[in-house]
Design a protein around this motif. Structure first.
Motif, PDB file in Angstrom:
ATOM      1  N   SER A 286       0.848  -1.188   0.000  1.00  0.00           N
ATOM      2  CA  SER A 286       0.000   0.000   0.000  1.00  0.00           C
ATOM      3  C   SER A 286       0.886   1.242   0.000  1.00  0.00           C
ATOM      4  O   SER A 286       2.122   1.147   0.111  1.00  0.00           O
ATOM      5  CB  SER A 286      -0.896   0.003   1.245  1.00  0.00           C
ATOM      6  OG  SER A 286      -0.094   0.112   2.414  1.00  0.00           O
ATOM      7  N   ASP A 287       0.287   2.413  -0.105  1.00  0.00           N
ATOM      8  CA  ASP A 287       1.072   3.647  -0.083  1.00  0.00           C
ATOM      9  C   ASP A 287       1.858   3.769   1.219  1.00  0.00           C
ATOM     10  O   ASP A 287       3.043   4.139   1.211  1.00  0.00           O
ATOM     11  CB  ASP A 287       0.159   4.859  -0.253  1.00  0.00           C
ATOM     12  CG  ASP A 287      -0.431   4.968  -1.660  1.00  0.00           C
ATOM     13  OD1 ASP A 287       0.128   4.323  -2.578  1.00  0.00           O
ATOM     14  OD2 ASP A 287      -1.439   5.667  -1.830  1.00  0.00           O
TER      15      ASP A 287
ATOM     16  N   ASN B 232       4.309   1.693  -5.978  1.00  0.00           N
ATOM     17  CA  ASN B 232       3.923   0.476  -5.254  1.00  0.00           C
ATOM     18  C   ASN B 232       4.372  -0.808  -5.933  1.00  0.00           C
ATOM     19  O   ASN B 232       3.817  -1.879  -5.677  1.00  0.00           O
ATOM     20  CB  ASN B 232       2.406   0.433  -5.026  1.00  0.00           C
ATOM     21  CG  ASN B 232       1.879   1.687  -4.356  1.00  0.00           C
ATOM     22  OD1 ASN B 232       1.525   2.646  -5.028  1.00  0.00           O
ATOM     23  ND2 ASN B 232       1.851   1.694  -3.048  1.00  0.00           N
TER      24      ASN B 232
END
Length: 222
Positions: free
Chosen positions: A159-160, A186
């Motif tokens: 994820s970020d 990502n």
């Protein structure tokens, strides 16, 4: 390149444990490691096999040709060779098929042959070495039939927030972390490619996206 700290950041410890437990059971089904490109499937599998003392027979199916099929079948069936018989040791060979969706695109009959081999193995008609298939989330009939015969584990891209934590393990400055996170998007392969550039004293801000066309394998494995 693989960093075990990824498992803490991305919560993959249970996936590793499942694969290790499956490999420890001679009667367990084949394993299918599935995930999007850039989720770190191949490096994850390689690290598990290396850390647990397995000998990997690795096939990159992106370069598949039909002559590989006989080699794959032979490697799977060579469960008890002369060395194992004399030493009375348990075989530690694992056949890895990386990019099974490519095999399916190049030659659909080959994926059916692999499915038939796995069915024979699961039916215990013949003792065989373990098999790990690695593939993307793209699923058609051939891949769907294959996954039904395997213990499936899935890996996700970071994820970020996870991406920032991963980059933070290596990049000291906030500017470098932001630069890598922006261009990698990502993707773990791109992330480690940029980190490797940084380790080689290349200024992160001078890296242009066009350099992504360079061979990831040459950069990561050198």
């Amino acid at each position: 390149m693989y960093d075990e700290r990824l498992e803490t950041i991305m919560g993959r410890s249970h996936v590793r444990e499942k694969i290790v437990a499956t490999l420890a059971d001679a009667d367990a089904p084949a394993i299918f490691v599935q995930g999007d490109s850039g989720s770190g499937k191949t490096s994850f599998v390689r690290d598990i096999l290396a850390r647990n003392g397995y000998h990997a027979m690795y096939y990159d199916l992106c370069n598949y040709h039909r002559s590989m099929l006989d080699n794959i079948a032979n490697n799977l069936s060579e469960y008890n060779n002369v060395l194992h018989m004399f030493a009375k040791t348990k075989p530690r060979t694992v056949v890895v098929l990386d990019g099974v969706e490519a095999m399916n695109c190049i030659d659909r009959s080959s994926i059916n042959s692999v499915i038939q081999i796995i069915r024979q193995r699961n039916a215990k008609k013949q003792r065989m070495n373990h098999l790990i298939c690695i593939g993307s989330n793209h699923v058609d009939k051939g891949i769907s039939d294959l996954t039904k015969l395997c213990a499936v584990v899935r890996l996700q891209r970071p994820s970020d927030a996870e991406q920032r934590d991963i980059v933070g393990l290596y990049a000291g400055s906030a500017a470098a972390r932001d630069e890598i996170a922006t261009v990698a998007r990502n993707d773990l392969r791109k992330t480690y490619m940029y980190i490797e550039f940084m380790r080689r004293s290349v200024e992160v801000r001078s890296i242009k996206p066009c350099t992504l066309c360079m061979s990831v394998r040459d950069i990561i494995c050198s």
